[in-house]
Write a protein that holds these residues in place. Structure first.
Motif, short mmCIF file in Angstrom:
data_model
loop_
_atom_site.label_atom_id
_atom_site.label_comp_id
_atom_site.label_asym_id
_atom_site.label_seq_id
_atom_site.Cartn_x
_atom_site.Cartn_y
_atom_site.Cartn_z
N MET A 124 0.83 -1.20 0.00
CA MET A 124 0.00 0.00 0.00
C MET A 124 0.87 1.25 0.00
O MET A 124 1.83 1.36 0.77
CB MET A 124 -0.91 0.00 1.22
N HIS A 125 0.53 2.19 -0.89
CA HIS A 125 1.23 3.47 -0.97
C HIS A 125 0.20 4.60 -0.83
O HIS A 125 -0.78 4.65 -1.59
CB HIS A 125 1.91 3.65 -2.33
N PHE A 126 0.42 5.49 0.13
CA PHE A 126 -0.41 6.69 0.29
C PHE A 126 0.48 7.87 -0.11
O PHE A 126 1.35 8.29 0.66
CB PHE A 126 -0.91 6.81 1.72
N VAL A 127 0.26 8.38 -1.32
CA VAL A 127 1.15 9.38 -1.91
C VAL A 127 0.49 10.75 -1.84
O VAL A 127 -0.58 10.96 -2.43
CB VAL A 127 1.48 9.02 -3.37
N MET A 128 1.11 11.70 -1.15
CA MET A 128 0.57 13.05 -1.00
C MET A 128 1.58 14.06 -1.55
O MET A 128 2.79 13.91 -1.38
CB MET A 128 0.30 13.36 0.47
N SER A 129 1.05 15.11 -2.20
CA SER A 129 1.95 16.17 -2.67
C SER A 129 2.52 16.90 -1.46
O SER A 129 1.83 17.07 -0.45
CB SER A 129 1.20 17.15 -3.58
N LYS A 130 3.77 17.30 -1.57
CA LYS A 130 4.38 18.04 -0.47
C LYS A 130 3.66 19.37 -0.28
O LYS A 130 3.56 19.88 0.83
CB LYS A 130 5.86 18.26 -0.74
N ALA A 131 3.15 19.92 -1.38
CA ALA A 131 2.45 21.20 -1.33
C ALA A 131 1.19 21.13 -0.46
O ALA A 131 0.74 22.15 0.08
CB ALA A 131 2.07 21.65 -2.74
N ASP A 190 -4.77 16.20 -4.12
CA ASP A 190 -3.69 16.35 -3.14
C ASP A 190 -2.89 15.06 -2.96
O ASP A 190 -1.75 15.09 -2.48
CB ASP A 190 -4.27 16.76 -1.79
N GLY A 191 -3.51 13.95 -3.33
CA GLY A 191 -2.82 12.68 -3.16
C GLY A 191 -3.59 11.54 -3.79
O GLY A 191 -4.73 11.70 -4.25
N PHE A 192 -2.96 10.36 -3.83
CA PHE A 192 -3.63 9.18 -4.34
C PHE A 192 -3.16 7.95 -3.59
O PHE A 192 -2.10 7.96 -2.93
CB PHE A 192 -3.43 9.02 -5.85
N VAL A 193 -3.96 6.91 -3.66
CA VAL A 193 -3.66 5.64 -3.00
C VAL A 193 -3.47 4.59 -4.07
O VAL A 193 -4.28 4.48 -5.00
CB VAL A 193 -4.80 5.23 -2.05
N THR A 194 -2.40 3.82 -3.96
CA THR A 194 -2.16 2.77 -4.94
C THR A 194 -1.53 1.57 -4.24
O THR A 194 -0.83 1.73 -3.24
CB THR A 194 -1.25 3.28 -6.08
N ALA A 195 -1.80 0.40 -4.76
CA ALA A 195 -1.18 -0.82 -4.25
C ALA A 195 -0.36 -1.43 -5.37
O ALA A 195 -0.86 -1.64 -6.48
CB ALA A 195 -2.24 -1.81 -3.77
#
Length: 320
Positions: A124-131, A190-195
């Protein structure tokens, strides 16, 4: 003249005999994993190339496209000893117990499923922009998140939002996961979730061009998910200077008891001996080590057990 003709016939017979012997020495295996174009289909191609190289062409794998892990398990009912497939161990457990997707679809052949070796887990990856300023799950409140639709990552991501008190507190973007990288770069989300197996190609792509934070679960959050823990090492992605604690869905290559012990032994042995070379060209193989054997909850094939005992890998009583 008659003598020469006899020699020709005998010579032809000998050549034919040698050719037949050579053909018989070649073992052909069907490997069924995932949809064409997916990372797991590509892994299958890499495994097939490694097996061919490591056995000097004595074992040839043909890659078959699959519609998913449930289909892979279901096909055990009609397949023989030349069938290798990938699936999470939990689905094998469900098939053997006749639960979940296999309720009312039980078959004695499910009891004959035997594991060979682990392949990269779905992480699981929870990817958020630093901004966005988001550095933990609490910081996701009020943000726009893309979960995608219908995938394991989407279902799992939605579950985690509920578990961590974010249900109704984030805006879910109505878009496909394939649009996630561009949408995050453009500030639409602002972000996305991917596996995906790490390093996940879409996360590599976005981290290379946009500053991102990949969220790490706390040990308490990880325990709450009741999933298998996994650590993505620091430096896996651009700008990632710390290990990421996340969760995973283990995935394993299986055969059945119908496969002869020697073939299972050679497949397992060759896979592990070729893994270093595979990791050099495809980094996701770096995530596979002997520690992943602990994720196999059912029995290993006797041929695989033979190899693991030879190299001293630790196995549980239930795996043998």
């Amino acid at each position: 003249m008659l003598h020469s003709a006899v020699k020709v016939v005998l010579t032809s017979a000998l050549v034919l005999g040698f050719a037949t012997t050579a053909a018989n020495a070649e073992t052909r295996i069907t490997y069924k994993s995932a949809k064409a174009g997916s990372s797991y289909y590509q892994m299958g191609v890499e495994v097939a190339e490694a097996i061919k190289k490591g056995t000097d062409g004595n074992i040839i794998m043909t890659i078959e496209e699959s519609q998913g892990s449930v289909q892979n398990v279901m096909e055990v009912r009609a397949r023989g000893g030349d069938y290798v497939f990938t699936t999470p161990p939990a689905l094998v457990d469900a098939a053997q117990k006749g639960t979940g997707a296999f309720e009312g679809k039980g078959n004695p052949k499910f009891a004959e499923i035997r594991a060979l070796f682990p392949i990269p887990s779905l992480a699981m990856h929870f990817v958020m922009s630093k901004a966005s300023g988001t550095e933990d799950f609490a910081g996701m409140e009020g943000k726009t998140i893309l979960l995608g639709k219908g995938s394991f990552g989407a279902t799992e991501g939605e579950k985690y939002l509920q578990l961590f008190g974010l249900d109704g507190k984030v805006k879910i973007a109505d878009a496909e996961l394939s649009n996630a990288v561009d949408a995050l770069k453009n500030g639409q989300i602002d972000g996305f979730v991917t596996a995906g197996s790490w390093p996940a190609p879409n996360v590599v792509e976005v981290a290379a061009s946009t500053e991102v934070n990949i969220l790490s679960l706390t040990p308490e959050q990880e325990a709450e998910t009741k999933r298998t823990p996994l650590t993505i090492p620091a430096g896996t992605y651009a700008g990632q200077d710390k290990d990421i604690l996340t969760t995973s869905l283990p995935v394993v290559a299986y055969a059945t008891a119908a496969m002869d012990d020697e073939t299972a032994y050679q497949l397992t042995k060759t896979f592990w001996e070729q893994k270093a070379a595979m990791s050099g060209s495809a980094p996701w193989w770096k995530g596979v080590d002997k520690g992943l054997l602990a994720n196999i909850t059912g029995k290993l094939h006797p041929g695989a057990v033979r190899y693991y005992k030879e190299v001293g890998f630790e196995l549980s009583d239930g795996q043998m």
